[in-house]
Structure formats: C-alpha cells, structure tokens
Write a protein that holds these residues in place. Structure first.
Motif, PDB file in Angstrom:
ATOM      1  N   TRP A  46      42.015  10.456  20.571  1.00  0.00           N
ATOM      2  CA  TRP A  46      42.116  11.904  20.622  1.00  0.00           C
ATOM      3  C   TRP A  46      41.320  12.471  21.786  1.00  0.00           C
ATOM      4  CZ3 TRP A  46      45.250  15.456  19.732  1.00  0.00           C
ATOM      5  CH2 TRP A  46      44.864  16.801  19.601  1.00  0.00           C
ATOM      6  N   GLU A  47      40.169  11.866  22.082  1.00  0.00           N
ATOM      7  CA  GLU A  47      39.397  12.339  23.226  1.00  0.00           C
ATOM      8  C   GLU A  47      40.168  12.096  24.526  1.00  0.00           C
ATOM      9  OE1 GLU A  47      35.029  11.883  25.394  1.00  0.00           O
ATOM     10  OE2 GLU A  47      35.560  10.577  23.714  1.00  0.00           O
TER      11      GLU A  47
ATOM     12  N   THR B 134      38.720   2.692  11.943  1.00  0.00           N
ATOM     13  CA  THR B 134      39.909   3.449  12.323  1.00  0.00           C
ATOM     14  C   THR B 134      39.546   4.867  12.790  1.00  0.00           C
ATOM     15  OG1 THR B 134      40.233   4.001   9.972  1.00  0.00           O
ATOM     16  CG2 THR B 134      41.509   2.168  10.859  1.00  0.00           C
ATOM     17  N   ASN B 135      38.559   5.476  12.161  1.00  0.00           N
ATOM     18  CA  ASN B 135      38.138   6.819  12.583  1.00  0.00           C
ATOM     19  C   ASN B 135      37.557   6.802  13.993  1.00  0.00           C
ATOM     20  OD1 ASN B 135      38.918   8.048  10.206  1.00  0.00           O
ATOM     21  ND2 ASN B 135      36.904   7.906   9.262  1.00  0.00           N
ATOM     22  N   THR B 136      36.748   5.765  14.283  1.00  0.00           N
ATOM     23  CA  THR B 136      36.160   5.632  15.620  1.00  0.00           C
ATOM     24  C   THR B 136      37.246   5.422  16.669  1.00  0.00           C
ATOM     25  OG1 THR B 136      34.153   4.665  14.674  1.00  0.00           O
ATOM     26  CG2 THR B 136      34.526   4.336  17.016  1.00  0.00           C
ATOM     27  N   ALA B 137      38.217   4.572  16.354  1.00  0.00           N
ATOM     28  CA  ALA B 137      39.311   4.310  17.296  1.00  0.00           C
ATOM     29  C   ALA B 137      40.143   5.571  17.527  1.00  0.00           C
ATOM     30  CB  ALA B 137      40.190   3.173  16.770  1.00  0.00           C
ATOM     31  N   TYR B 138      40.414   6.316  16.455  1.00  0.00           N
ATOM     32  CA  TYR B 138      41.215   7.531  16.604  1.00  0.00           C
ATOM     33  C   TYR B 138      40.459   8.592  17.402  1.00  0.00           C
ATOM     34  CZ  TYR B 138      44.053  11.610  15.585  1.00  0.00           C
ATOM     35  OH  TYR B 138      44.827  12.732  15.728  1.00  0.00           O
TER      36      TYR B 138
ATOM     37  N   ILE C  42      34.710  -1.111  21.691  1.00  0.00           N
ATOM     38  CA  ILE C  42      33.879  -1.253  20.499  1.00  0.00           C
ATOM     39  C   ILE C  42      32.988  -2.478  20.669  1.00  0.00           C
ATOM     40  CG2 ILE C  42      33.920  -1.671  18.000  1.00  0.00           C
ATOM     41  CD1 ILE C  42      34.864   1.097  18.776  1.00  0.00           C
ATOM     42  N   PRO C  43      31.698  -2.418  20.317  1.00  0.00           N
ATOM     43  CA  PRO C  43      30.812  -3.574  20.490  1.00  0.00           C
ATOM     44  C   PRO C  43      31.399  -4.856  19.902  1.00  0.00           C
ATOM     45  CG  PRO C  43      29.542  -1.661  19.838  1.00  0.00           C
ATOM     46  CD  PRO C  43      30.975  -1.250  19.772  1.00  0.00           C
TER      47      PRO C  43
END
Length: 287
Positions: free
Chosen positions: A85-86, A77-81, A207-208
């Motif tokens: 945000w980017e 979830t942090n990677t997706a957020y 995401i891989p």
C-alpha cells in the motif's frame, strides 16, 4: 495487476487463476498427503497404537501453538500489505506531482522548445523509475553477501531529476521564470527524488531473513506433526485435512512474499508500467 469483480463469488471459488497459490503449492501438497497417509498406516496398521497412546496427546501442542502461528501470520500479512500500500501511495504521489508540475509549467512557459522538453522528460521519469525498480540489482544494494559494481552516475532516475533541475535553473537564469515561480516548481521537482527514495527503501529492504525463515520452519514442523495426533480421530481422513491446513497456512506466507515487493511482475504487484503510461498521456494533454 489482476482485474476482478470483488462481488463475483462463483468465479473466486471455482476458478483457479495464475495468482492462485494452489498452483505453486500443489507438488508439496501431494507430498504432504503421501506423508500423512504413511503416518496413518504406521500408527493404525503397522504399530497398532492403542487409543490411549501418548502420541494422541500431541494435539495439545497444536492447540497451544495454533494461536501463536495465527498471530505470526496475521502480523506477516499485515506488514507485507503495508509495504504494498505504501508503494501504491508513492506512485499515486508521483502521478500528482507529474500533473502539478505539468500544469504549472504549461501556464508559465510560452516557448515551444521549453514546453517540448518538459513534455518528454516529465513522463520519462516515471517510465525510467518503473524500469529501475523492476531491476533485480536494485533489490540487492543492501545485501552483505552481494558485491555489486554499481556506477552511481548510471542511476537513471537521478540523471533525469538532474536534467529537470538543470533545465528549470536555466529558465531562471535566462529570466524566463521568476524566483517565486522557481520556488513553486521546486516542490514538485523535489518530490520526484523523495518518491524514488521511498520506493527504493521498499524494494531493497526485505523482511528480515530470520523472521521469514522462522515462519516457514514453524509452518512446516507444525504441519508435519499434525498426522501423529489426529489420525486417531480422523483415520485416513487425516490426509485431506492436513493437506488443507498446510494449504491455508502456506498460502498466507506465499501471498505475503508476493506483495511485500510490489514493484515486480507478479500478478498481484502494482501496475507501475500502466501508471507510467497514464502519466505520459496526461502530461502530453496538459503541456
């Protein structure tokens, strides 16, 4: 993007919106509930497994893996957020670059024809970029198993950027702007292409596959083994408990899937169309 009041707890708890994961997960939640009921019936009624059965010790596995699955989902979830945000920062930068370019040109240019050209083309870049990022083919350009016949001359954001550069160069050649003014304007023009490239990187680099597939399999197997152990403790109450655990774990994965591509049309995606409309409004006010 869904508009909401973050302080309205009652609405969050009792209202099911289109973006709520329970709508998407409801069919499989019903199947998980039926499955849990069948396992409970087999262990308690059909097989008559005793309280000291080794099957009860499966809960030890859940205790050990619970921490692992929580770390995986937190990272997911942090990677997706971060991607979401980017994307928002890139579109915020596009807003600023469009305004700055319009402000500088408004002060420099006196010819109405030149002003009219930039009044139209600057906001058009944001609109074309929004459509470009919303195109499903844009997300497939790096896939090995997809053979796209892409005509790079039809890369519309690049074409508009080329028109902007060409027009500014013509203004310099015709002595309508000085070399110093050309350098000042160039920063904003270059930022358009930089922003487009950053957004494309987010769009066509998911995401891989192995990582995403592993999390889904991990959640599914983890949930399917829950009834075997906890039916001894909860009886048939294991049905709502297992369904709720599946809902929580699967919802986190669904939310991550939705926001990792922030340029689509999902309820939680970025309002790029609205941002492009605001850019058009602001540029027309300035020039």
């Amino acid at each position: 993007m869904t508009s909401y009041n973050p302080k309205d707890w009652i609405r969050f708890i009792f209202f099911i919106s289109k973006a709520d994961t329970i709508r998407k997960l409801f069919p499989i939640m019903v199947l998980i509930g039926i499955y849990s009921g069948i396992i409970g019936y087999l262990e308690l009624v059909y097989w008559h497994l005793p309280e000291n059965s080794y099957v009860k010790n499966i809960s030890v596995m859940h205790s050990m893996l619970g921490f692992v699955i929580s770390l995986l989902l937190a990272y997911r979830t942090n990677t997706a957020y971060d991607r979401w945000w980017e994307g928002r920062k890139m579109w915020g930068a596009l807003v600023n670059s469009s305004r700055n370019l319009a402000l500088k040109l408004s002060a420099i240019l006196t010819n109405e024809t030149d002003r009219s050209f930039f009044r139209k083309i600057i906001p058009s870049y944001a609109s074309i970029l929004q459509k470009h990022l919303d195109d499903s083919d844009t997300a497939k350009q790096l896939f090995d198993d997809v053979d796209l016949e892409i005509d790079h001359h039809k890369h519309k954001p690049n074409q508009l950027a080329k028109m902007l550069f060409q027009k500014v160069n013509d203004l310099y050649v015709s002595k309508k702007i000085t070399g110093d003014q050309l350098i000042i304007i160039n920063n904003e023009l270059q930022s358009f292409t930089d922003i487009c490239g950053a957004c494309e990187r987010i769009k066509n680099t998911p995401i891989p596959y192995s990582y995403s597939a592993f999390i889904k399999k991990f959640i599914f197997i983890y949930v399917l083994t829950l009834p075997f152990a906890y039916v001894f403790i909860l009886g048939y109450y294991v049905i709502p408990v297992v369904v709720f655990i599946f809902y929580v774990l699967a919802s986190l994965e669904l939310i991550a899937e939705e926001i990792e591509d922030p340029f689509g049309t999902d309820a939680n995606d970025l309002p790029t169309k609205k941002i492009a409309a605001n850019i058009k409004k602001h540029v027309e006010e300035i020039i």
